[in-house]
Write a protein that holds these residues in place. Structure first.
Motif, PDB file in Angstrom:
ATOM      1  N   UNK A  40       0.820  -1.211   0.000  1.00 31.54           N
ATOM      2  CA  UNK A  40       0.000   0.000   0.000  1.00 31.54           C
ATOM      3  C   UNK A  40       0.859   1.269   0.000  1.00 31.54           C
ATOM      4  N   UNK A  41       2.164   1.118  -0.209  1.00 34.03           N
ATOM      5  CA  UNK A  41       3.094   2.233  -0.052  1.00 34.03           C
ATOM      6  C   UNK A  41       2.699   3.471  -0.861  1.00 34.03           C
ATOM      7  N   UNK A  42       2.413   3.278  -2.156  1.00 30.39           N
ATOM      8  CA  UNK A  42       2.096   4.428  -3.004  1.00 30.39           C
ATOM      9  C   UNK A  42       0.835   5.142  -2.525  1.00 30.39           C
ATOM     10  N   UNK A  43      -0.161   4.375  -2.087  1.00 27.80           N
ATOM     11  CA  UNK A  43      -1.402   4.978  -1.594  1.00 27.80           C
ATOM     12  C   UNK A  43      -1.145   5.776  -0.312  1.00 27.80           C
ATOM     13  N   UNK A  44      -0.342   5.215   0.571  1.00 24.94           N
ATOM     14  CA  UNK A  44       0.006   5.924   1.815  1.00 24.94           C
ATOM     15  C   UNK A  44       0.781   7.193   1.480  1.00 24.94           C
ATOM     16  N   UNK A  45       1.690   7.084   0.532  1.00 20.17           N
ATOM     17  CA  UNK A  45       2.475   8.248   0.133  1.00 20.17           C
ATOM     18  C   UNK A  45       1.573   9.328  -0.468  1.00 20.17           C
ATOM     19  N   UNK A  58     -10.849  20.669   7.317  1.00 20.10           N
ATOM     20  CA  UNK A  58     -12.193  20.668   7.902  1.00 20.10           C
ATOM     21  C   UNK A  58     -12.408  19.317   8.577  1.00 20.10           C
ATOM     22  N   UNK A  59     -13.423  19.250   9.407  1.00 20.97           N
ATOM     23  CA  UNK A  59     -13.740  17.988  10.076  1.00 20.97           C
ATOM     24  C   UNK A  59     -14.038  16.908   9.041  1.00 20.97           C
ATOM     25  N   UNK A  60     -14.764  17.250   7.994  1.00 16.44           N
ATOM     26  CA  UNK A  60     -15.091  16.250   6.983  1.00 16.44           C
ATOM     27  C   UNK A  60     -13.846  15.787   6.221  1.00 16.44           C
ATOM     28  N   UNK A  61     -12.898  16.683   6.008  1.00 12.50           N
ATOM     29  CA  UNK A  61     -11.644  16.281   5.355  1.00 12.50           C
ATOM     30  C   UNK A  61     -10.860  15.315   6.231  1.00 12.50           C
ATOM     31  N   UNK A  62     -10.777  15.606   7.517  1.00  8.44           N
ATOM     32  CA  UNK A  62     -10.076  14.716   8.446  1.00  8.44           C
ATOM     33  C   UNK A  62     -10.757  13.352   8.458  1.00  8.44           C
ATOM     34  N   UNK A  63     -12.087  13.357   8.529  1.00  5.02           N
ATOM     35  CA  UNK A  63     -12.819  12.091   8.533  1.00  5.02           C
ATOM     36  C   UNK A  63     -12.556  11.303   7.264  1.00  5.02           C
ATOM     37  N   UNK A  64     -12.508  11.969   6.122  1.00  2.67           N
ATOM     38  CA  UNK A  64     -12.242  11.288   4.851  1.00  2.67           C
ATOM     39  C   UNK A  64     -10.832  10.701   4.821  1.00  2.67           C
ATOM     40  N   UNK A  65      -9.872  11.467   5.286  1.00  2.14           N
ATOM     41  CA  UNK A  65      -8.490  10.987   5.301  1.00  2.14           C
ATOM     42  C   UNK A  65      -8.319   9.805   6.252  1.00  2.14           C
ATOM     43  N   UNK A  66      -8.917   9.894   7.416  1.00  2.00           N
ATOM     44  CA  UNK A  66      -8.841   8.792   8.378  1.00  2.00           C
ATOM     45  C   UNK A  66      -9.534   7.557   7.811  1.00  2.00           C
ATOM     46  N   UNK A  67     -10.645   7.764   7.137  1.00  2.00           N
ATOM     47  CA  UNK A  67     -11.354   6.658   6.509  1.00  2.00           C
ATOM     48  C   UNK A  67     -10.484   5.989   5.442  1.00  2.00           C
ATOM     49  N   UNK A  68      -9.805   6.798   4.655  1.00  6.16           N
ATOM     50  CA  UNK A  68      -8.919   6.254   3.615  1.00  6.16           C
ATOM     51  C   UNK A  68      -7.774   5.468   4.243  1.00  6.16           C
TER      52      UNK A  68
END
Length: 76
Positions: A40-45, A58-68
């Motif tokens: 998953x290296x490229x995706x994490x990068x 924003x809160x929604x951006x953080x939630x999206x990133x954490x979800x990813x």
């Protein structure tokens, strides 16, 4: 900063720790670098680079990133 062109567990750990710090993740302890595969290296990068480019989230951006990141974690 380490050379992120090299796919190493140490670089994954560095990127995950930087992402957690930048996003001020309260549940950062649940997001251990060892939970991620070199596959998953490229995706994490990609997530890392996106997070490092922005100053505020924003809160929604953080939630999206954490979800990813959750999606990228190894399935146990």
């Amino acid at each position: 900063m380490p050379d992120l062109a090299n796919k190493t567990p140490e670089n994954i750990e560095y990127m995950i720790e930087e992402i957690k710090t930048k996003l001020r993740m309260a549940s950062g302890a649940a997001m251990q670098a060892s939970a991620f595969s070199l596959d998953q290296y490229e995706d994490i990068q990609d997530v890392f680079e996106l997070v490092m480019k922005k100053n505020n989230f924003s809160i929604s951006e953080v939630e999206s990133l954490v979800s990813e990141l959750g999606r990228l974690r190894r399935q146990s």
